[in-house]
Design an enzyme around this catalytic site. Sequence first.
Site: not given
Lengths: 459, 196
Positions: A116, A164, A201, A237, A294, A298, A301, A344
């Site tokens: 990160k 996670g 924050k 999502k 972030e 790749r 979806v 989805r």
Amino acid sequence: MFRKLCIANRGEVAVRIARAARQAGAQTMCVVSSADDGAPWTKEFDETVCIGGPAPGSSYLRAEAVVQAARQTGCSAVHPGWGFLAENARFAALCEQHGLTFVGPRPSLMERMGLKWPAKVAMREAGLDLTPGSEGLLETTDEAVEVAKATGYPVILKADAGGGGRGMRICHSDDEVRKEFPSAKAEAISAFGNGAMFLEKYVTGGRHIEFQIVGDGYGSAVHLFERECSIQRNHQKLIEESPSPALDDEARKALGERAAHAAATLGYSGAGTIEFLMHPEGEGETAGKLCFMEMNTRLQVEHPVTEMVTGIDIVREQLRVAAAGPLGFTQDGVSLEGHAIECRINAEDPSDNFKPSPGTTTAFDIPLDQGPGRVRVDTHMTEGSEVSPYYDSLVAKVIVHAANRAEAILTMQNTLKASRIDGIKTTIPLHLAVLASPEFQSGQYDTRTIPGWTQAGPA
Amino acid sequence: MSQVQQKLELRAVPSTDGQITLVAPEVGYFAAAHPRGALLAPGMGAGVLHQLGKSFELVVPKGVSGAVVSDPPSSAMAPVGFGAPLYSLDPSGVAGIADTAASGAGGEAGDGQFVFAGQSGRVWHSPAPGEPVFAAAGDVVEEGQALCLIEVMKTFSTMVYKAQDGLPKRGKIVRWFIEDGGDAESGKPLLEIEPC
């Protein structure tokens, strides 16, 4: 172009990649687990190789087995899709070591974006805004308290190698930081073998907006505009749309250019996504700002919503760039037409706390002709298909494209109402409730709540 | 080729016709397959699987024995997937050679352990023609006791029982696989033994 492509994934995304490969003139070999071996959707590939048992840890997550399967079938490239090995830098390096082209960015870049703090530094250097917080990693508890005080409460402690939720703590006071910092660090060491910590924050709410970028690996990169992904449940999502109702054309253009510039600065190759959090009102000087969260190195979806509004096949571009070809377009050639929404459809029961609902479908029909807009369905399922308990619950993505947002919503409503999926429970009732809610229809929603839906069901 | 680094047990899948199929436990190149007619027994090596520069010796699992009734792959390095059939075994193929065994010795078929030939050669059960055998089926043997002679290029050596590789200190011979005057092949089972 590659003669034969190894697809290191399963189900819907494997079928999606095979379609792009066919159009590019490449043959396909898909690795499968013994649970998927022989499933109807595996007929979409020129060949399959079984690499292990049903559990992902015995098959789809085994880098060596995938690379061996690719080698012994004469593949020259590997597409990892999303999930499984898609962001595993070691897997990308293993592919290269064995003479296979990994369809994605360089392993070193993947690794950098996977941590990160280095990702934040890279993005700040490239000119993106960050959520206020620590400058670099925090060594001691005293330092953490000092920085937390200066940042302003609440703050969130994060593990550099995190994921996670482990090594993560929300703190509201000096005392809490003092108490939580050592345990968060210990947790990070035990979970990731890496105790590096930083803090930022803690922002509640806000909107999740991400920019799709594609780089050629030679220092040029373009953006394909944004996707709004604020309709989420437990960070998963549910509905994505493009363009975002929260951005105007000027902000869209400015942020897109900065995202593309950041990707170009990194020498990024292939498709990637830069995720931002649009800070809500009440966040002081960062309110309304889009701060870098972030980068996903790749295919996502939700990539089809971008494909619908830009007319660009992102998987096709991934293959083109991986084969050392130039991008098929320039920034000037990218325009955003109309509005696209994706729902989805998961095999989960929304009326029973989203309990997974594996099983065999006795009907599977999602019509394409309900209008007024166009409908695209990405799925590996048909009537009689099995939803396996071993893998994630995505059964289909319904994507609509219309001249404007209102027509896109109407098209999605018409399509989902006319769809029939029997034998398993799906999240279609949830989607219909969200689509009908005043918050969604007006575009005024954020990540905190699912508009039109309560714990008990439709609002 | 890289050296064998690790043993990997084949997986046995029974088939309806009474045969046993041994399937690949891993994806990779399958090499050094046994030919049709070879006898396989528990613990025996049954080929090599190459995966990304690593080589695994494939081992026949416990409780499985029989004669190979399938042909080896036509390629010396055959690409196979996880679960691909490598051998079809006829379990009665073993009993056919020493059919006193399977039921007669009281042990369950395939439950015994095996003494393997340390070298290839002709097997003689007795010290000289006409003399009593060293050890017959049903006899109990102990560490150091002679089992047979092995003749290699006119040179005879005595093969003695060694309680190693998990073999019992004392064991009863269930059956001989190689008859008197028959040819043994290095690494192939010579006789079955059970603890007593």
